[in-house]
Design a protein around this motif. Sequence first.
Motif, short mmCIF file in Angstrom:
data_model
loop_
_atom_site.label_atom_id
_atom_site.label_comp_id
_atom_site.label_asym_id
_atom_site.label_seq_id
_atom_site.Cartn_x
_atom_site.Cartn_y
_atom_site.Cartn_z
N PHE A 26 7.51 -1.84 4.41
CA PHE A 26 7.54 -3.00 5.28
C PHE A 26 6.65 -2.58 6.67
CE2 PHE A 26 11.39 -4.06 3.17
CZ PHE A 26 11.22 -5.33 2.89
N ILE A 27 5.78 -1.47 6.61
CA ILE A 27 4.94 -1.09 7.39
C ILE A 27 3.69 -2.11 7.24
CG2 ILE A 27 3.35 0.77 8.54
CD1 ILE A 27 5.64 2.71 7.98
N PRO A 28 3.07 -2.59 8.29
CA PRO A 28 2.03 -3.55 8.28
C PRO A 28 0.88 -2.75 8.00
CG PRO A 28 3.11 -3.96 10.45
CD PRO A 28 3.80 -2.87 9.67
N THR A 156 -2.85 -8.74 9.29
CA THR A 156 -1.99 -7.42 9.04
C THR A 156 -0.79 -8.09 8.16
OG1 THR A 156 -2.94 -6.75 11.15
CG2 THR A 156 -0.70 -5.75 10.10
N THR A 158 2.30 -6.92 5.17
CA THR A 158 3.36 -5.70 4.72
C THR A 158 3.03 -5.36 3.35
OG1 THR A 158 5.31 -7.14 4.10
CG2 THR A 158 5.31 -6.15 6.46
N PRO A 159 3.12 -4.19 2.76
CA PRO A 159 3.16 -4.14 1.29
C PRO A 159 4.03 -4.99 0.49
CG PRO A 159 3.06 -2.24 2.43
CD PRO A 159 3.60 -3.24 3.61
N LYS A 161 4.71 -8.26 1.33
CA LYS A 161 3.92 -9.39 1.46
C LYS A 161 2.61 -9.37 0.33
CE LYS A 161 2.70 -13.59 2.65
NZ LYS A 161 3.41 -14.88 2.17
#
Length: 172
Positions: A26-28, A156, A158-159, A161
């Motif tokens: 969830f890190i952009p 930007t 998240t992985p 998305k």
Amino acid sequence: MKKRNQQQFKITIFSMLLLILVAVFFIPVPTLLVSQQQGKPVIVVPLIFDKTFTYEYLHSVLKTPVQENFLAPGNYLLLTSTTFKSYGVGTPFLEGEGELENRNGLFILKGQNRRFQQLNFGVVPFTEPALIYRGERYNFKDYFQAGSLITLKVNTLTPAKILALSLEGGKT
């Protein structure tokens, strides 16, 4: 007592690994998105290792390659330089908008620093437009029909998305 400590240690390690996995997922990440205008992304390129990319095409009159080099420092695109092989009709040089250098017939226009929210253009097959990221070439004619109006932008994401967009049909 020893068995209980081992069990607590395993639970702690598992919890930490799970927490790390969730955080990484969830890190952009800055991501290039290429789509038909007002459409879903067809090309999805996470800028994980490098925030620079190139938009390449053949000059419509001179039939020589032009490379526009970009940086994606945030949710915008920064044109940093352009290289081309012939100085003639429609070449991208205006006095005061960078430094033009001639390296044995290869012209390099550095220091442009033009900022864009997005790039909009049409797909004209004979100009062979493409996106190049870390040596990977995405030829637009392989993804879009001739005459398509497309948009290239950076967002930007998240992985999670990025994965969802890829599963919906975007190519990464």
